[in-house]
Structure formats: C-alpha cells, structure tokens
Design an enzyme around this catalytic site. Sequence first.
Site, PDB file in Angstrom:
ATOM      1  N   HIS A 109      -2.406   3.896  -8.886  1.00 57.00           N
ATOM      2  CA  HIS A 109      -2.418   3.486  -7.473  1.00 57.00           C
ATOM      3  C   HIS A 109      -1.752   4.518  -6.568  1.00 57.00           C
ATOM      4  O   HIS A 109      -1.395   4.214  -5.424  1.00 57.00           O
ATOM      5  CB  HIS A 109      -1.744   2.119  -7.308  1.00 57.00           C
ATOM      6  CG  HIS A 109      -2.535   1.005  -7.921  1.00 57.00           C
ATOM      7  ND1 HIS A 109      -1.989  -0.229  -8.189  1.00 57.00           N
ATOM      8  CD2 HIS A 109      -3.828   0.931  -8.321  1.00 57.00           C
ATOM      9  CE1 HIS A 109      -2.918  -1.004  -8.723  1.00 57.00           C
ATOM     10  NE2 HIS A 109      -4.028  -0.337  -8.824  1.00 57.00           N
ATOM     11  N   CYS A 136      -1.214  19.359   7.655  1.00 55.37           N
ATOM     12  CA  CYS A 136      -1.516  19.460   6.217  1.00 55.37           C
ATOM     13  C   CYS A 136      -1.084  20.837   5.736  1.00 55.37           C
ATOM     14  O   CYS A 136      -1.404  21.842   6.381  1.00 55.37           O
ATOM     15  CB  CYS A 136      -3.015  19.283   5.998  1.00 55.37           C
ATOM     16  SG  CYS A 136      -3.578  19.813   4.363  1.00 55.37           S
ATOM     17  N   THR A 176       4.438  -6.810 -14.849  1.00 59.98           N
ATOM     18  CA  THR A 176       3.351  -6.977 -13.881  1.00 59.98           C
ATOM     19  C   THR A 176       2.832  -8.412 -13.883  1.00 59.98           C
ATOM     20  O   THR A 176       2.784  -9.053 -14.932  1.00 59.98           O
ATOM     21  CB  THR A 176       2.198  -5.980 -14.125  1.00 59.98           C
ATOM     22  OG1 THR A 176       1.211  -6.140 -13.100  1.00 59.98           O
ATOM     23  CG2 THR A 176       1.567  -6.155 -15.504  1.00 59.98           C
TER      24      THR A 176
HETATM   25  C1  BV8 Z   1     -10.849  -1.963  -6.338  1.00 54.54           C
HETATM   26  C2  BV8 Z   1      -0.603   0.693  -3.914  1.00 54.54           C
HETATM   27  C3  BV8 Z   1     -13.153  -1.259  -6.588  1.00 54.54           C
HETATM   28  C4  BV8 Z   1      -0.133   0.524  -2.526  1.00 54.54           C
HETATM   29  C5  BV8 Z   1      -1.672  -1.369  -4.720  1.00 54.54           C
HETATM   30  C6  BV8 Z   1     -11.721  -8.883  -9.229  1.00 54.54           C
HETATM   31  C7  BV8 Z   1     -11.327 -10.153  -8.953  1.00 54.54           C
HETATM   32  C8  BV8 Z   1     -10.647 -10.413  -7.727  1.00 54.54           C
HETATM   33  C9  BV8 Z   1     -10.338  -9.390  -6.805  1.00 54.54           C
HETATM   34  C10 BV8 Z   1     -10.732  -8.141  -7.090  1.00 54.54           C
HETATM   35  C11 BV8 Z   1     -11.437  -7.886  -8.290  1.00 54.54           C
HETATM   36  N1  BV8 Z   1     -11.707  -6.569  -8.330  1.00 54.54           N
HETATM   37  C12 BV8 Z   1     -11.202  -5.989  -7.187  1.00 54.54           C
HETATM   38  C13 BV8 Z   1     -10.601  -6.934  -6.412  1.00 54.54           C
HETATM   39  C14 BV8 Z   1      -9.938  -6.701  -5.124  1.00 54.54           C
HETATM   40  C15 BV8 Z   1      -8.493  -6.208  -5.253  1.00 54.54           C
HETATM   41  C16 BV8 Z   1      -7.644  -7.249  -5.922  1.00 54.54           C
HETATM   42  O1  BV8 Z   1      -7.338  -7.180  -7.090  1.00 54.54           O
HETATM   43  N2  BV8 Z   1      -7.242  -8.218  -5.107  1.00 54.54           N
HETATM   44  C17 BV8 Z   1      -6.317  -9.260  -5.641  1.00 54.54           C
HETATM   45  C18 BV8 Z   1      -5.174  -9.421  -4.685  1.00 54.54           C
HETATM   46  C19 BV8 Z   1      -7.040 -10.519  -5.911  1.00 54.54           C
HETATM   47  N3  BV8 Z   1      -8.408  -4.945  -5.973  1.00 54.54           N
HETATM   48  C20 BV8 Z   1      -8.630  -3.786  -5.284  1.00 54.54           C
HETATM   49  O2  BV8 Z   1      -8.923  -3.729  -4.106  1.00 54.54           O
HETATM   50  C21 BV8 Z   1      -8.494  -2.496  -6.091  1.00 54.54           C
HETATM   51  N4  BV8 Z   1      -9.623  -1.633  -5.869  1.00 54.54           N
HETATM   52  O3  BV8 Z   1     -11.050  -3.000  -6.912  1.00 54.54           O
HETATM   53  O4  BV8 Z   1     -11.805  -0.981  -6.112  1.00 54.54           O
HETATM   54  C22 BV8 Z   1     -13.179  -1.132  -8.104  1.00 54.54           C
HETATM   55  C23 BV8 Z   1     -13.714  -2.117  -8.916  1.00 54.54           C
HETATM   56  C24 BV8 Z   1     -13.777  -1.951 -10.303  1.00 54.54           C
HETATM   57  C25 BV8 Z   1     -13.274  -0.842 -10.924  1.00 54.54           C
HETATM   58  C26 BV8 Z   1     -12.736   0.101 -10.098  1.00 54.54           C
HETATM   59  C27 BV8 Z   1     -12.659  -0.060  -8.688  1.00 54.54           C
HETATM   60  C28 BV8 Z   1      -7.279  -1.670  -5.635  1.00 54.54           C
HETATM   61  C29 BV8 Z   1      -6.015  -2.386  -5.842  1.00 54.54           C
HETATM   62  C30 BV8 Z   1      -4.811  -1.459  -5.606  1.00 54.54           C
HETATM   63  C31 BV8 Z   1      -4.064  -1.812  -4.328  1.00 54.54           C
HETATM   64  N5  BV8 Z   1      -2.838  -1.026  -4.213  1.00 54.54           N
HETATM   65  N6  BV8 Z   1      -0.545  -0.571  -4.642  1.00 54.54           N
HETATM   66  C32 BV8 Z   1       1.317   0.107  -2.436  1.00 54.54           C
HETATM   67  O5  BV8 Z   1       2.033   0.056  -3.424  1.00 54.54           O
HETATM   68  O6  BV8 Z   1       1.733  -0.149  -1.311  1.00 54.54           O
HETATM   69  S1  BV8 Z   1      -1.557  -2.895  -5.550  1.00 54.54           S
HETATM   70  C33 BV8 Z   1       0.151  -3.220  -5.711  1.00 54.54           C
HETATM   71  O7  BV8 Z   1       0.233  -4.599  -5.898  1.00 54.54           O
HETATM   72  C34 BV8 Z   1       0.805  -2.611  -6.943  1.00 54.54           C
HETATM   73  O8  BV8 Z   1       0.395  -1.306  -7.196  1.00 54.54           O
HETATM   74  C35 BV8 Z   1       0.385  -3.578  -8.038  1.00 54.54           C
HETATM   75  O9  BV8 Z   1      -0.895  -3.248  -8.526  1.00 54.54           O
HETATM   76  C36 BV8 Z   1       0.287  -4.884  -7.278  1.00 54.54           C
HETATM   77  C37 BV8 Z   1       1.552  -5.649  -7.462  1.00 54.54           C
HETATM   78  O10 BV8 Z   1       1.537  -6.205  -8.685  1.00 54.54           O
HETATM   79  P1  BV8 Z   1       2.799  -6.038  -9.702  1.00 54.54           P
HETATM   80  O11 BV8 Z   1       3.149  -4.606  -9.844  1.00 54.54           O
HETATM   81  O12 BV8 Z   1       2.436  -6.825 -10.875  1.00 54.54           O
HETATM   82  O13 BV8 Z   1       4.014  -6.719  -8.865  1.00 54.54           O
HETATM   83  P2  BV8 Z   1       4.262  -8.279  -8.593  1.00 54.54           P
HETATM   84  O14 BV8 Z   1       5.337  -8.339  -7.604  1.00 54.54           O
HETATM   85  O15 BV8 Z   1       2.973  -8.984  -8.325  1.00 54.54           O
HETATM   86  O16 BV8 Z   1       4.789  -8.850 -10.009  1.00 54.54           O
HETATM   87  C38 BV8 Z   1       5.975  -8.354 -10.554  1.00 54.54           C
HETATM   88  C39 BV8 Z   1       6.068  -8.928 -11.974  1.00 54.54           C
HETATM   89  O17 BV8 Z   1       7.243  -8.392 -12.586  1.00 54.54           O
HETATM   90  C40 BV8 Z   1       6.180 -10.458 -12.023  1.00 54.54           C
HETATM   91  O18 BV8 Z   1       5.325 -10.952 -13.046  1.00 54.54           O
HETATM   92  C41 BV8 Z   1       7.653 -10.701 -12.373  1.00 54.54           C
HETATM   93  O19 BV8 Z   1       7.809 -11.802 -13.201  1.00 54.54           O
HETATM   94  C42 BV8 Z   1       7.992  -9.439 -13.159  1.00 54.54           C
HETATM   95  N7  BV8 Z   1       9.417  -9.047 -13.063  1.00 54.54           N
HETATM   96  C43 BV8 Z   1      10.236  -9.142 -11.968  1.00 54.54           C
HETATM   97  N8  BV8 Z   1      11.472  -8.641 -12.283  1.00 54.54           N
HETATM   98  C44 BV8 Z   1      11.404  -8.215 -13.597  1.00 54.54           C
HETATM   99  C45 BV8 Z   1      10.082  -8.464 -14.086  1.00 54.54           C
HETATM  100  N9  BV8 Z   1       9.689  -8.158 -15.335  1.00 54.54           N
HETATM  101  C46 BV8 Z   1      10.633  -7.584 -16.145  1.00 54.54           C
HETATM  102  N10 BV8 Z   1      11.929  -7.314 -15.748  1.00 54.54           N
HETATM  103  C47 BV8 Z   1      12.341  -7.611 -14.494  1.00 54.54           C
HETATM  104  N11 BV8 Z   1      13.588  -7.352 -14.134  1.00 54.54           N
END
Ligand code: BV8
Length: 233
Positions: A109, A136, A176
């Site tokens: 990402h 740039c 994640t």
């Molecule tokens: C795309 C960069 C076409 C920017 C990010 C299929 C189904 C439904 C939707 C979609 C689908 N396919 C595509 C989509 C759309 C979308 C998507 O997924 N939407 C979701 C919301 C439903 N995806 C996209 O748009 C992607 N692009 O699909 O292009 C394509 C298709 C096929 C193949 C190729 C391409 C692009 C998505 C990327 C967006 N950019 N980040 C920035 O950072 O600002 S996403 C960003 O959010 C992160 O990078 C990460 O991916 C996501 C956050 O998730 P996590 O890292 O898991 O963080 P979160 O807070 O959610 O969870 C933290 C976890 O840690 C928890 O479980 C917690 O319990 C745990 N935790 C907490 N503390 C601890 C811990 N674990 C251990 N120890 C601790 N101490």
Amino acid sequence: MAAPRSIVILTGAGISAESGIDTFRSAGGLWEQHRVEDVATPEGFARNPDLVLNFYDMRRAALAAVEPNPAHRALARLEREFAGELLLITQNVDDLHERGGSGQVLHMHGELKSALCQSCETRSPWHGTMIERPPCPVCRAPTLRPDVVWFGEMPYQMGRIYQALETCDLFVSIGTSGAVYPAAGFVQEARAAGSRTLELNLEPSEGSRMFHETRLGPASVVVPEWVDEVLGS
Ligand code: BV8
C-alpha cells in the site's frame, strides 16, 4: 508439524500499535478522526488536496517520534536466520519494519517516506512535507502526491504477491483486521494452494475462521515467541 520451507508474512497496523502508531479501526483510530473518502481516495485528493497532503505530512512527521518494537525486530531476526524463502508483505506505510532491521519489505500500500510525481510518475524518497507543493526531484513539476495506494487504486506488486502465495507452505498474518481487500483474501489464496495458515492478532479478525490456527495476544509477545519456534531457539 514439518519445518516450513517457504513463508509469506502479511502485517497490518496492529504490529505498529505498540510503537504508538494509531491503527485504523480501533476506538479513536485513524478512520474515526478522518473520513476515509476524504483522505484516502483519489476523489478526495481531487476535491481537497490540502486536506490530504496535510494528513500525510502529519503522519510522516509523526514517524520521528516512534520506534520499532520487539515484533518488528523479531521479523528482522527471522529474515537474517531463516534458511528457507521468506517474503514480508506489509499493508503499513510506516518505516518501522526497515528500522527494526528488515531489509526486504514489500509495501503493497505504499510508503509515507516516498513521493510519487503525477507528471513523470517517478517515485522519490521523501522525508519533508508536500503541502507547499515542492518540485519533483526529477521533472521539477509541483505535482507530487503521497506514494500510497488509495481505495480504488491497485496495490503494488500484486503479481509477485500472488506468485509467492501459490508456492509458500506457510502463510502468517500479523496485526490485521482482514477488512481491506485484496490483502484480506490472501489467506484463502494461500490455503487453496495447500499452504498452512497462521494468524497472530490481539483479537479475532474478520477472517479468523479461514486460518488453520489463531494465536491471540500483543504482537510484541506472540511474534517473538513464534519466531523462536520457527528458528528452534
Ligand atoms: C483495489 C494506504 C482493485 C493509505 C490503505 C472485495 C470486497 C469488498 C471490497 C473490495 C473488494 N475488493 C476491493 C474492494 C475495495 C477496497 C476495500 O477493501 N474496501 C473495504 C473497506 C471493504 N479495496 C481497495 O480499494 C484496494 N484496491 O481493490 O483495487 C483491485 C482488485 C483486485 C486485485 C487488485 C486490485 C486498495 C486498498 C488499499 C487502501 N489503502 N492504506 C493509508 O495508509 O493511509 S488500506 C489501510 O487500511 C491499511 O493499509 C490497511 O490495509 C487497512 C487497515 O487495516 P489493518 O492494517 O488491518 O488495521 P485495522 O486498524 O483495521 O486493524 C488492526 C488490527 O490489529 C485489529 O485486528 C486489531 O485487533 C489488531 N491489533 C491492534 N493492536 C495490536 C493488534 N494485533 C497485535 N498486537 C497489537 N498490539
């Protein structure tokens, strides 16, 4: 269980939580402070570039105040000492894996410390701000954007990732929530290719039922324990 020959690891915001970087979906997390549509989509950037550039300038500057934790360092040790194949994929845009000692990190990402020029499409290491529209380093056009993958954009190196998921014999997901695709689908890809799958997380994720094994706990504890196990010491 036979020792793994080829491991693919996917990390998320949870591995950097104990270093003091907000996760996305936790209480008070990034997505509570900002609307995803406003700060992490190409449409949001077109609508209000200052809001987006400032959002990423702040996150980039905040990196100076945080340090890698034992989970980052344990994965760096695995890279140094594991005799088999290892691919470390992260969804994180921070630089804590590298500062923890990992040399090979695939940022699917993007990265906060990289700039993407919208004119010549080159990427340049970037440590400062972008709000003032700096030129740039390559073409001098004032058209830099954060080198991160926004929603609706294609993640980086997907071909290399799918190939590794096809051939690995162990897939490990760390810190994640399994809410964002295509990353959230990697466990299914790996499992369909016959790989064993392990989740290390603070709490069950949206995809927990798809893993052969889930170990719950803070990354700074469960990751070093798992690395000791793999390396046999
Ligand atoms: C795309 C960069 C076409 C920017 C990010 C299929 C189904 C439904 C939707 C979609 C689908 N396919 C595509 C989509 C759309 C979308 C998507 O997924 N939407 C979701 C919301 C439903 N995806 C996209 O748009 C992607 N692009 O699909 O292009 C394509 C298709 C096929 C193949 C190729 C391409 C692009 C998505 C990327 C967006 N950019 N980040 C920035 O950072 O600002 S996403 C960003 O959010 C992160 O990078 C990460 O991916 C996501 C956050 O998730 P996590 O890292 O898991 O963080 P979160 O807070 O959610 O969870 C933290 C976890 O840690 C928890 O479980 C917690 O319990 C745990 N935790 C907490 N503390 C601890 C811990 N674990 C251990 N120890 C601790 N101490």
